[in-house]
Structure formats: structure tokens, C-alpha cells
Motif scaffolding. Structure first.
Motif, PDB file in Angstrom:
ATOM      1  N   THR A 111      -0.391  -4.637  14.804  1.00 29.63           N
ATOM      2  CA  THR A 111      -0.112  -3.266  14.097  1.00 29.63           C
ATOM      3  C   THR A 111       0.317  -1.779  14.952  1.00 29.63           C
ATOM      4  N   GLN A 139      -1.413   0.869   7.310  1.00 30.61           N
ATOM      5  CA  GLN A 139      -0.495   0.895   6.375  1.00 30.61           C
ATOM      6  C   GLN A 139      -0.678  -0.183   5.141  1.00 30.61           C
ATOM      7  N   GLU A 140      -0.258  -0.424   3.536  1.00 26.26           N
ATOM      8  CA  GLU A 140      -0.557  -1.891   2.753  1.00 26.26           C
ATOM      9  C   GLU A 140      -0.405  -2.407   3.342  1.00 26.26           C
ATOM     10  N   ARG A 141       0.336  -2.830   3.466  1.00 25.58           N
ATOM     11  CA  ARG A 141       0.869  -4.285   3.948  1.00 25.58           C
ATOM     12  C   ARG A 141       0.334  -4.791   4.689  1.00 25.58           C
ATOM     13  N   GLU A 142      -0.254  -3.952   6.111  1.00 22.53           N
ATOM     14  CA  GLU A 142      -0.536  -4.661   6.882  1.00 22.53           C
ATOM     15  C   GLU A 142      -2.330  -4.912   6.430  1.00 22.53           C
ATOM     16  N   LYS A 195      -2.951  -5.841   3.556  1.00 23.21           N
ATOM     17  CA  LYS A 195      -3.407  -7.188   3.499  1.00 23.21           C
ATOM     18  C   LYS A 195      -2.543  -8.452   3.892  1.00 23.21           C
ATOM     19  N   TRP A 204       6.584  -6.591  12.681  1.00 28.47           N
ATOM     20  CA  TRP A 204       7.032  -5.177  11.475  1.00 28.47           C
ATOM     21  C   TRP A 204       6.789  -4.233  12.536  1.00 28.47           C
TER      22      TRP A 204
END
Length: 403
Positions: A228, A238-241, A243, A296
């Protein structure tokens, strides 16, 4: 048929079996079961197919009658009730890898008993070696690699100390990863040493599983955080990371539970195969999950490069993350597939080779990743001139960084 254990014997191998508290119960249709239809035997890998073929050809065939097995004893050798016990040691004269089985061929019969097995080879000084012939080198192997990791940790601390201004939080996590990897290997060496000498790990297995859990969680966390760009490219996730980490860490708890069950029990328990499948499935999910943050980051850098006008710097970052992506994929592929293949095809005397290959690949992975993301005040990726800037702009127009 119940598989108790698989073991590689030398020409000085021995099997000791102690059976006590034996209780045989049968249904009304079979009031007096034949005691010779229940017993223990050894079976080599080569003979296993022949035995399975015999059973396939004749469903009523009893494996205790097969010419391909090495029968140890049947329940007809038990002392008379109420004691019903048996204790004897058998030499194994033909070196090979054998599986110890219990077989119950008596129809509609249930057996309850306490069994203690002692399987070992004798060394030149007549001392017992409880590790399989192909695993007896493991204590030395793990000790050697633990020393290498401790030296690596010392050098990493030195690099961080001499480049204080460039040290980020991720570098401290990487130091922790090296520490727990070394501790994990020290405990593995002690565990295998005590099993080799005494037949039991004397509590070292508990420490081994604790450090293994911390080490694996740290490894996956470090890969995700590097992927990341956390702490050295951006100070937040970030939020998806987040998760991804929230998925990977609980799954690693489950994987560690499966690892303990697999290591501390054996194929004789009912759900042993299921726990192996759980471990494999969880490992595959985690390996797939940690790839996403790297992908990503590469896509994000590529999008950013089109607008911020820093072509050479972005090309350097893209190159770095692309190399990281390839290294992670290569590491996961080697330690999961190649090591498994080595474990499958290697002769029983050379089972340690797969462990050596896995540890060598892990050390190489750590060296490459730690070198790529080391703390340096003047990173060669970011020393720029006009010609390099123009060349970088051309390179970024290509699609070579698309995954």
C-alpha cells in the motif's frame, strides 16, 4: 484401517507398541469376533497400491492376510481378560518409509483401547533417534538459519541507525519480523532436538506455535503495508486496504489453529484431513488477498503519473512496485508449489531437502524485499536529470505497467 504414523526407518529401526484397556464389543449378529481379525501392521509406500488393489478385487479381503504387509501382532496375542494388554518391540530390518496401521476386519465390531507407540532408529552409539530418517538433520538446519536471521537483524538495526532520517514505521515492523522469524527458528530447532533425543518436545512446541503465529501475521502485514506504500509513500491506509488486513489477520488465526491441530495430533483423529484442507484453503485465500494492495498501488501510481508532471519519479516508483509484485508472486509460488513438489517426489531419506529449500527461498525473499525498501537518505531512484525525465514520460505512455 486407521493410520497411526508414517516414519522413515534405517536398518536399525524399531517399533514398540503398548496396548492396554482393550475392550471389544460386537452386535448380536456377530457375538464372538475373531481376535485374529484385529491387529497392527506396517506397510511401505510401494506396497500400499498392491494392498488397495487386493481390497478392490475382493471387498471381503482382510488386509491382515496380505503378503505385502509386515504384520506385528493381532488381538489373539493379547493377555487374557480382564487385563487384555500387550507390549512388544519389533526390529525393522529392511530400511524404508513405513506407515503403522491398525486394522479391524471383524464385522459389526467396535474396539476401544489405549495405545502408546514408540518409533525410532538407533544411532551408532546405540542411542535412540525419534526423528524419521529424512528429518534427523532438521535441528542443525534450523539452528543454522536462526543464526543467519539474527545476523541479518543486527545488520538491519545498523542500517536503520545510520539512516535515522529515512527510517519509517514500516522499517521497525520489518525489524520485528526478522526478530520473530529468528525466534521461531530457534524454537523449531529446540523442538526437533528434544523430539529427536527424547521423543517429546518438552514444551518447545508451544513456544514454536506462538512465535510462528506472530511471525506469519507480521509477514502478511508487512507485505500488505509495503504494497500500500504505508508510512514511506503515505501516512494512512485507505478503507479497502484496512479491509484486506481485517480479512488476513483473522484468517491467520484460523490457519494457526489448523497448524496446531495438524502438528500435535495425527491422521488417527477423525477430522485430521479436514484440518489439512482448512489450512490449505486459508493459506490460498491469504496469498491471493495480499496481492490486491500491490496491484492497487501500481494502478494508482499509473493514474497519478498522467497528471502530476513527475514522470521520472513515478516511473521509479512503478518499477519498484512492479519488481515487488514479481518477487512476492515468485516467493508464494515457490514456497507453496515447488516446496510441496519437492516434499512429494523426494525419497524419504531426503525429506529435509524441502525444508532447506523453503528456508533458503524465505531468506532470499527477505533479503530482496529488505534491500528494495531499505532506509536510505539518497535513493538512486530519485536522482533525476532532464533526459531521464523525458525518457520516463515516454515509458509511462506504454502499457508495460498494466497488470
Amino acid at each position: 484401517m486407521i493410520l497411526f504414523e508414517k516414519f522413515g526407518f534405517t536398518h536399525t529401526g524399531h517399533v514398540s507398541i503398548a496396548v492396554s484397556s482393550v475392550s471389544v464389543s460386537s452386535s448380536a449378529n456377530a457375538p464372538n469376533p475373531d481376535a485374529s481379525r484385529l491387529g497392527f501392521f506396517l506397510l511401505s509406500e510401494e506396497s500400499l497400491l498392491q494392498v488397495l488393489l487386493e481390497i478392490q478385487q475382493n471387498p471381503h479381503f482382510c488386509v491382515l492376510d496380505s503378503h505385502y504387509i509386515q504384520r506385528l501382532f493381532t488381538f489373539s496375542d493379547l493377555s487374557p481378560p480382564p487385563l487384555s494388554r500387550f507390549n512388544r518391540s519389533y526390529p525393522v530390518s529392511s530400511p524404508n518409509e513405513y506407515s503403522l496401521f491398525f486394522s479391524n476386519c471383524a464385522p459389526e465390531t467396535r474396539v476401544s483401547m489405549n495405545v502408546r507407540t514408540e518409533i525410532y532408529n538407533l544411532d551408532r552409539d546405540s542411542s535412540k533417534d525419534y526423528l524419521s530418517a529424512g528429518l534427523t538433520q532438521l535441528p542443525s538446519l534450523y539452528t543454522f538459519f536462526s543464526i543467519l536471521y539474527l545476523a541479518f537483524l543486527g545488520y538491519w538495526i545498523y542500517v536503520c541507525f545510520t539512516n535515522k532520517r529515512s527510517v519509517h514505521r514500516i522499517h521497525l515492523l520489518m525489524a520485528g519480523l526478522l526478530l520473530f522469524k529468528a525466534l521461531n527458528l530457534i524454537c523449531a530447532a529446540e523442538d526437533k532436538h528434544y523430539v529427536k533425543v527424547t521423543g517429546t518436545p518438552h514444551g518447545w512446541d508451544v513456544l514454536f506455535y506462538i512465535f510462528q503465529f506472530i511471525r506469519v501475521v507480521l509477514l502478511f502485514t508487512v507485505i500488505v503495508l509495503i504494497g500500500t506504500g504505508w508510512s514511506f509513500l503515505k501516512p494512512f491506509l485507505q478503507e479497502r486496504e484496512k479491509k484486506v488486513l481485517m480479512i488476513v489477520i483473522p484468517l491467520q488465526v484460523l490457519a494457526n489453529i489448523a497448524s496446531v491441530v495438524i502438528g500435535e495430533t495425527g491422521p488417527f483423529i477423525k477430522d485430521w484431513v479436514t484440518w489439512n484442507q482448512v489450512f490449505l484453503l486459508v493459506d490460498i485465500i491469504c496469498c491471493c488477498a495480499i496481492i490486491f494492495p500491490i496491484v492497487w498501488s501500481i494502478r494508482s501510481l499509473r493514474e497519478t503519473s498522467k497528471t502530476d508532471g513527475k514522470a521520472a519519479r513515478n516511473l521509479a516508483k512503478l518499477t519498484l512496485f512492479r519488481q515487488f509484485y514479481i518477487v512476492v508472486i515468485g516467493y508464494l509460488y515457490f514456497t507453496r508449489i515447488v516446496v510441496f513438489a519437492l516434499r512429494t517426489i523426494a525419497a524419504y531419506k531426503y525429506q529435509w531437502v524441502s525444508n532447506a529449500a523453503e528456508e533458503t527461498a524465505s531468506l532470499a525473499f527477505y533479503l530482496v524485499i529488505f534491500y528494495m525498501f531499505r532506509p536510505v537518505e539518497r535513493n538512486e531512484y530519485f536522482i533525476l536529470d532532464e533526459e531521464e525525465e523525458e525518457a520516463a514520460e515516454l515509458a509511462l505512455r506504454d502499457e508495460e505497467f498494466e497488470l
